[in-house]
Design an enzyme around this catalytic site. Structure first.
Site, PDB file in Angstrom:
ATOM      1  N   CYS B 165       0.803  -1.223   0.000  1.00 28.75           N
ATOM      2  CA  CYS B 165       0.000   0.000   0.000  1.00 28.75           C
ATOM      3  C   CYS B 165       0.839   1.278   0.000  1.00 28.75           C
ATOM      4  CB  CYS B 165      -0.962  -0.032   1.172  1.00 28.75           C
ATOM      5  SG  CYS B 165      -1.929  -1.562   1.160  1.00 28.75           S
ATOM      6  N   HIS B 337      -9.880   1.455  -0.024  1.00 26.97           N
ATOM      7  CA  HIS B 337      -8.414   1.458  -0.001  1.00 26.97           C
ATOM      8  C   HIS B 337      -7.930   0.894  -1.341  1.00 26.97           C
ATOM      9  CE1 HIS B 337      -4.360   1.227   1.035  1.00 26.97           C
ATOM     10  NE2 HIS B 337      -4.381   0.385   2.043  1.00 26.97           N
ATOM     11  N   PHE B 394       1.106   3.954   4.320  1.00 31.84           N
ATOM     12  CA  PHE B 394       1.729   2.899   5.125  1.00 31.84           C
ATOM     13  C   PHE B 394       1.370   1.548   4.535  1.00 31.84           C
ATOM     14  CE2 PHE B 394       0.436   6.339   8.183  1.00 31.84           C
ATOM     15  CZ  PHE B 394       1.676   6.958   8.219  1.00 31.84           C
ATOM     16  N   PHE B 396       1.876  -3.061   4.576  1.00 25.78           N
ATOM     17  CA  PHE B 396       2.350  -4.331   5.142  1.00 25.78           C
ATOM     18  C   PHE B 396       3.869  -4.368   5.056  1.00 25.78           C
ATOM     19  CE2 PHE B 396      -1.619  -7.190   4.314  1.00 25.78           C
ATOM     20  CZ  PHE B 396      -2.142  -6.806   5.544  1.00 25.78           C
TER      21      PHE B 396
END
Lengths: 88, 410
Positions: B165, B337, B394, B396
């Site tokens: 992301c 998202h 931000f 993973f």
């Protein structure tokens, strides 16, 4: 399978997979210079013909000699005849 | 060698609100939700979240077949975003040195649909013969960057940072360096990603998705809200055109902003959980590179995906760095998202907010959660000049990224 069925099925592959208008699909159309296929398209053509006709042709030597639509019609007809002969 | 100043001169977007920057901004202005219940997702055993924010693909056949055959959905989005970005920048590539024009486009992975299609075709009988020639080109991790380069017939640097992301911000940060160092003249940078039940599933098994709004999809995700219950995946692509400032001025280009600061770091602690301390360092370093104090920032476009833990950590980090003075909003409530694309889609929206002097609020932020309090949440549109904005992203892997953009005077 009749010759006309082979022509129709083959042409449908060119219309659907390669987005070529039906009127351009004449027997002596050269699949590279007239229809614009390239080396990657040939791989996809083999996959599509295999699926469409239920045949295995990836390793057939004669595939390399195909230049025109008429070559494909003849090639498929031969494969189908051989198949029928084996079964018969 | 003096580093060049890097500016953004074009924007192109494909988002769940439709194709184009204008569609994105009108969706935001109307306070609409692009989230819907996804047909057929019930077939996936164990999938709790049945909502998503899909893009309706249009006009893909305008891309010539031999360019399109190696494109999965995300690459089609990227090609369409590239067209819009170049048009917006007033750039005709025919007039450019093509060895100096490139693209840096990141994503979590290649086309999710194409990857799934490939395995569904191949695995039942382990038959490779069913795969077509271009399936792999849709699946590979640099698929969007490669396809845009082929589509535009450009010859410069082609890169594809994969940072889930944070991918889009990594792409823009990397592209900025290539321009700053004088290695490229023009770069299309951003992220692309696809929605697919298996993609939502990767968050779902971690219980990070919104599962309580399947029958009320238009009310989720809810960043920073008391009733948030997780993220909703979306898809799309946004690309920005980067050039050096002098060149942009010389050709009379419209300049959205200068990228004055960037930082990316990692928390080194946890593969899935975000961490306030490392976010604080990331934002402070980006501000330091921009040479500004926190109080000089006029707007923060948060990453805030509406997960319980992530929103809390980001809110606390923003509070630590900025206190309660700087307006903060997240756009995830509008269109979910968009993962690897989120950094650039949301940056494009924030740059348009800067251009329009109007901050769009966080959708569905009806009751600020106690654990997200202490920052200046935007719950209604705010008018006013935005000179400097901060974009957070931000990912993973504990990855953080922060970009600082400043309006160019004059």
């Amino acid at each position: 399978m009749t010759e006309q069925e082979i022509i129709e099925k083959t042409n449908r592959v060119f219309e659907e997979a390669f987005e070529i208008e039906a009127e351009r699909l004449v027997p002596d159309a050269h699949i590279f210079s007239d229809l614009g296929l390239d080396s990657l398209d040939i791989v996809d053509l083999i996959v599509a013909l295999q699926k469409s006709f239920g045949v295995k042709i990836r390793n057939e030597e004669a595939v390399r000699d195909i230049r025109t639509l008429a070559d494909i019609y003849r090639f498929i007809a031969t494969i189908k005849q051989d198949e029928a002969a084996k079964q018969g | 060698m003096a580093l060049k100043r890097v500016v953004i001169t074009g924007l192109g977007v494909v988002s769940p609100f439709g194709n184009g920057v204008a569609a994105l901004m009108s969706g935001l202005a109307a306070g609409r939700s692009a989230v819907r219940r996804m047909a057929g997702w019930e077939e996936y055993v164990g999938l709790q979240s049945l909502v998503g924010a899909p893009v309706e693909m249009i006009d893909e056949k305008r891309i010539p077949r031999q360019k399109r055959r190696s494109m999965g959905r995300m690459s089609i989005f990227a090609a369409q975003a590239a067209d819009e970005a170049l048009l917006d920048a007033g750039l005709d590539l025919a007039g450019e040195d093509r060895w100096r024009v490139g693209c840096v486009i990141g994503s979590t992975m290649g086309s999710a649909k194409s990857i799934n299609d490939a395995f569904e075709l191949m695995l039942p009988d382990k038959d490779l013969g069913r795969l077509n020639s271009t399936q792999f080109f849709q699946c590979m991790s640099h698929t969007a960057a490669v396809n845009v380069a082929q589509y535009l017939e450009i010859n410069g640097t082609i890169m594809a940072p994969a940072a889930a992301c944070a991918s889009a911000l990594h792409a823009i940060g990397t592209g900025r360096d290539l321009i700053r160092l004088g290695r490229q003249d023009v770069l299309l940078c951003g992220g692309a990603e696809e929605l697919h039940p298996t993609v939502t599933g990767s968050f779902d098994i971690l219980m990070a998705t919104s599962a309580g709004y399947n029958d009320r999809p238009e009310l989720t995700p809810r960043p920073f809200d008391r009733d948030r219950d997780g993220l909703v995946c979306g898809e799309g692509c946004a690309l920005v055109v980067l050039e050096d400032y002098d060149r942009a001025v010389r050709r009379g280009a419209k300049i959205y902003a200068e990228i004055t600061g960037f930082c990316t770091n990692a928390n080194g602690l946890h593969v899935s959980q975000s961490n306030r301390e490392s976010m604080v360092v990331c934002m402070r370093q980006a501000l330091a590179e921009a040479g500004i104090a926190p109080a000089e920032v006029d707007y923060i476009n948060a990453h805030a995906t509406a997960t319980l833990q992530g929103d809390q950590e980001e809110a606390e980090a923003i509070r630590d760095v900025f206190g309660a003075g700087v307006p903060v909003s997240s756009l995830k409530g509008y269109f979910g998202h968009t993962l690897g694309a989120s950094g650039s889609i949301e940056l494009a929206a924030a740059l348009k907010m800067m251009e329009n002097g109007l901050i769009h609020p966080t959708l569905h932020l009806d009751n600020v959660a106690d654990d997200c309090a202490g920052i200046r949440h935007v719950t209604a549109p705010i008018k006013g000049e935005l000179r400097t904005i901060v974009k957070n992203g931000f990912a993973f892997g504990g990855i953080n990224a922060t970009l600082v953009c400043r309006k160019v005077a004059g």
